[in-house]
Design an enzyme around this catalytic site. Structure first.
Site, PDB file in Angstrom:
ATOM      1  N   HIS A 145     -12.418   4.103   9.822  1.00  0.00           N
ATOM      2  CA  HIS A 145     -11.734   2.897   9.328  1.00  0.00           C
ATOM      3  C   HIS A 145     -12.374   2.379   8.030  1.00  0.00           C
ATOM      4  O   HIS A 145     -12.863   1.245   7.966  1.00  0.00           O
ATOM      5  CB  HIS A 145     -11.741   1.808  10.412  1.00  0.00           C
ATOM      6  CG  HIS A 145     -10.645   0.801  10.239  1.00  0.00           C
ATOM      7  ND1 HIS A 145      -9.979   0.204  11.270  1.00  0.00           N
ATOM      8  CD2 HIS A 145     -10.082   0.276   9.117  1.00  0.00           C
ATOM      9  CE1 HIS A 145      -9.073  -0.642  10.821  1.00  0.00           C
ATOM     10  NE2 HIS A 145      -9.119  -0.619   9.497  1.00  0.00           N
ATOM     11  N   ILE A 146     -12.333   3.227   7.007  1.00  0.00           N
ATOM     12  CA  ILE A 146     -13.008   2.886   5.741  1.00  0.00           C
ATOM     13  C   ILE A 146     -12.057   2.858   4.552  1.00  0.00           C
ATOM     14  O   ILE A 146     -12.506   2.898   3.398  1.00  0.00           O
ATOM     15  CB  ILE A 146     -14.169   3.874   5.431  1.00  0.00           C
ATOM     16  CG1 ILE A 146     -13.668   5.329   5.397  1.00  0.00           C
ATOM     17  CG2 ILE A 146     -15.309   3.701   6.436  1.00  0.00           C
ATOM     18  CD1 ILE A 146     -14.684   6.316   4.820  1.00  0.00           C
TER      19      ILE A 146
ATOM     20  N   ARG B 189      11.700  -0.856   7.547  1.00  0.00           N
ATOM     21  CA  ARG B 189      12.763  -1.639   8.176  1.00  0.00           C
ATOM     22  C   ARG B 189      13.824  -2.020   7.148  1.00  0.00           C
ATOM     23  O   ARG B 189      14.999  -1.870   7.342  1.00  0.00           O
ATOM     24  CB  ARG B 189      12.181  -2.909   8.780  1.00  0.00           C
ATOM     25  CG  ARG B 189      12.053  -2.854  10.270  1.00  0.00           C
ATOM     26  CD  ARG B 189      11.550  -4.149  10.763  1.00  0.00           C
ATOM     27  NE  ARG B 189      10.606  -4.712   9.777  1.00  0.00           N
ATOM     28  CZ  ARG B 189       9.713  -5.641  10.035  1.00  0.00           C
ATOM     29  NH1 ARG B 189       9.636  -6.129  11.224  1.00  0.00           N
ATOM     30  NH2 ARG B 189       8.899  -6.092   9.106  1.00  0.00           N
TER      31      ARG B 189
ATOM     32  N   ILE C 102      -3.390   5.648   7.996  1.00  0.00           N
ATOM     33  CA  ILE C 102      -4.359   4.645   7.516  1.00  0.00           C
ATOM     34  C   ILE C 102      -3.887   3.245   7.908  1.00  0.00           C
ATOM     35  O   ILE C 102      -4.359   2.256   7.336  1.00  0.00           O
ATOM     36  CB  ILE C 102      -4.591   4.722   5.990  1.00  0.00           C
ATOM     37  CG1 ILE C 102      -3.278   4.546   5.216  1.00  0.00           C
ATOM     38  CG2 ILE C 102      -5.300   6.005   5.599  1.00  0.00           C
ATOM     39  CD1 ILE C 102      -3.473   4.213   3.748  1.00  0.00           C
ATOM     40  N   ALA C 103      -2.956   3.179   8.858  1.00  0.00           N
ATOM     41  CA  ALA C 103      -2.362   1.875   9.210  1.00  0.00           C
ATOM     42  C   ALA C 103      -3.205   1.183  10.273  1.00  0.00           C
ATOM     43  O   ALA C 103      -4.113   0.412   9.952  1.00  0.00           O
ATOM     44  CB  ALA C 103      -0.932   2.069   9.663  1.00  0.00           C
ATOM     45  N   ARG C 104      -2.928   1.469  11.504  1.00  0.00           N
ATOM     46  CA  ARG C 104      -3.672   0.917  12.633  1.00  0.00           C
ATOM     47  C   ARG C 104      -3.593   1.902  13.777  1.00  0.00           C
ATOM     48  O   ARG C 104      -2.570   2.587  13.935  1.00  0.00           O
ATOM     49  CB  ARG C 104      -3.031  -0.389  13.129  1.00  0.00           C
ATOM     50  CG  ARG C 104      -3.464  -1.654  12.419  1.00  0.00           C
ATOM     51  CD  ARG C 104      -4.909  -2.053  12.726  1.00  0.00           C
ATOM     52  NE  ARG C 104      -5.286  -3.262  12.037  1.00  0.00           N
ATOM     53  CZ  ARG C 104      -5.732  -3.331  10.778  1.00  0.00           C
ATOM     54  NH1 ARG C 104      -5.879  -2.245  10.054  1.00  0.00           N
ATOM     55  NH2 ARG C 104      -6.067  -4.494  10.247  1.00  0.00           N
TER      56      ARG C 104
ATOM     57  N   ILE D 292       0.848  -1.203   0.000  1.00  0.00           N
ATOM     58  CA  ILE D 292       0.000   0.000   0.000  1.00  0.00           C
ATOM     59  C   ILE D 292       0.878   1.246   0.000  1.00  0.00           C
ATOM     60  O   ILE D 292       0.610   2.211  -0.725  1.00  0.00           O
ATOM     61  CB  ILE D 292      -0.977  -0.023   1.203  1.00  0.00           C
ATOM     62  CG1 ILE D 292      -1.918  -1.235   1.071  1.00  0.00           C
ATOM     63  CG2 ILE D 292      -1.779   1.271   1.275  1.00  0.00           C
ATOM     64  CD1 ILE D 292      -2.748  -1.535   2.322  1.00  0.00           C
TER      65      ILE D 292
ATOM     66  N   GLU E 192     -10.306   2.125  18.837  1.00  0.00           N
ATOM     67  CA  GLU E 192     -11.500   2.378  18.028  1.00  0.00           C
ATOM     68  C   GLU E 192     -12.562   1.302  18.279  1.00  0.00           C
ATOM     69  O   GLU E 192     -12.207   0.170  18.617  1.00  0.00           O
ATOM     70  CB  GLU E 192     -11.120   2.437  16.535  1.00  0.00           C
ATOM     71  CG  GLU E 192     -10.581   1.143  15.962  1.00  0.00           C
ATOM     72  CD  GLU E 192     -10.091   1.296  14.525  1.00  0.00           C
ATOM     73  OE1 GLU E 192      -9.265   2.187  14.242  1.00  0.00           O
ATOM     74  OE2 GLU E 192     -10.545   0.489  13.682  1.00  0.00           O
TER      75      GLU E 192
HETATM   76  C1  GLV Z   1      -8.103  -3.051   7.251  1.00  0.00           C
HETATM   77  O1  GLV Z   1      -7.711  -2.304   8.083  1.00  0.00           O
HETATM   78  C2  GLV Z   1      -7.396  -4.235   6.849  1.00  0.00           C
HETATM   79  O2  GLV Z   1      -6.423  -4.612   7.508  1.00  0.00           O
HETATM   80  O3  GLV Z   1      -7.833  -4.862   5.871  1.00  0.00           O
END
Ligand code: GLV
Length: 327
Positions: A287-288, A179, A238-240, A158, A269
């Site tokens: 989270h979309i 890394r 947009i990771a976690r 991504i 969340e």
């Molecule tokens: C969404 O956050 C996924 O990991 O697919």
């Protein structure tokens, strides 16, 4: 002979779920509210396989309580909610859903970064509140995307798709930290240059975070890191949740250490840190990033492909621990 039983623990497209029916006795969960851990364990009794999402937790205690389980297939790409080594130790196959969401998620990451830099939601809220009285030279003046330096933290599939958009579409110099450095042949088409994490934070005009969550990425961007950023910079996650220290981010935004943030994921969340909710210079989404109909269908199909293959002697296309099938 009776068919193996599986649980589809996520409410998803019924025609995709129907693909499981010739192979298995299928039990479904028919609301969007995730099953509690207790309920998940109860409903997994006697089940050989389960289809889950990132909202379900698979840990050693669940595995011990569900001895019939042979396959766990998540429709997400991220699998920080699954204890994969514990699954492997019990010869339970785990699969995730990579690739099918890469471009959709990169589109969203880019859109969120642009909305953040160009203050789109903040200005819309101002307009909706009826506060727009006249055009002004500096009204919601934000930061350019084109030509600005894109910083990508986490150069997986991504991250690379975001870098490609920035480089080819917007003429952005691209810096990244990962890394491991990509081979030069992979860096070249992205126009991407590897730098140390602190240098990335110091030089990025727009930082996009796409690193998987693990204990080693917990609070990878916290108070010290945020203090390195330019006061004009934006941060998009947009990771976690948990990769960024949300409380520290809210403080940094309030202190003007960076200009704005775009967040699709949050620590704890669906709760959102109240200090972030109070900041006007934050674009918040629930989270979309992978949420287009086509991509959510593709993710669902891939989880089903994996579940069928894992329990019928096939080769699951995206297994995380394929070695368990050989033992
Ligand atoms: C969404 O956050 C996924 O990991 O697919």
């Amino acid at each position: 002979m009776s068919k193996p039983q599986v649980l589809v623990a996520v409410k998803t497209f019924s025609d995709v779920v129907d693909r499981l029916r010739p192979h298995f006795d299928v039990e479904t969960h028919d609301t969007d509210q995730p099953l509690s851990q207790e309920e998940l364990i109860r409903r997994l009794q006697g089940k050989a396989g389960v289809y889950i999402s990132g909202s379900n937790k698979i840990d050693a205690a669940l595995l011990a309580a569900c001895p019939d389980l042979r396959a766990i297939c998540t429709m997400a790409v991220g699998y920080n909610n699954i204890d994969v080594p514990a699954c492997t130790a019990r010869s339970v196959l785990v699969s995730n859903a990579p690739d099918v969401l890469t471009e959709t998620t990169a589109d969203f990451g880019f859109a969120l970064m642009m909305a953040t830099a160009r203050r789109i939601t903040e200005s819309e809220q101002f307009l909706r509140r009826g506060e727009w009285k006249h055009w002004s030279v500096t009204l919601f003046a934000g930061a350019d995307i084109h030509g600005a330096t894109l910083g990508v933290l986490g150069m997986g599939r991504i991250g690379a798709a975001i870098a490609r958009r920035g480089h080819l579409g917007f003429g952005m110099p691209v810096l990244y930290h990962n890394r491991s450095r990509l081979p030069a042949a992979q860096e070249a088409p992205l126009g991407a240059q590897w730098v140390e994490k602190d240098e990335l934070l110091r030089r990025a005009d727009h930082l996009v975070i796409v690193v998987p969550y693990s204990p080693s990425s917990h609070h990878m961007v916290a108070e010290r890191e945020l203090a390195l950023m330019k006061p004009t910079a934006t941060l998009t996650n947009i990771a976690r949740g948990g990769v960024v220290d949300d409380a520290a981010l809210a403080r940094a935004l309030q202190a003007g250490q960076l200009a704005a943030a775009g967040l699709d994921v949050f620590e704890g969340e669906p709760q959102v840190h109240p200090a972030l909710l109070a900041c006007s210079n934050v674009v918040l989404t629930p989270h979309i990033a992978s949420a287009t109909v086509a991509t959510r269908r593709a993710m669902s199909h891939l989880a089903v492909d994996n579940l069928i293959a894992a329990l019928t002697g096939g080769t699951p296309p995206t297994a995380l621990n394929p070695e368990v099938l050989k033992s």
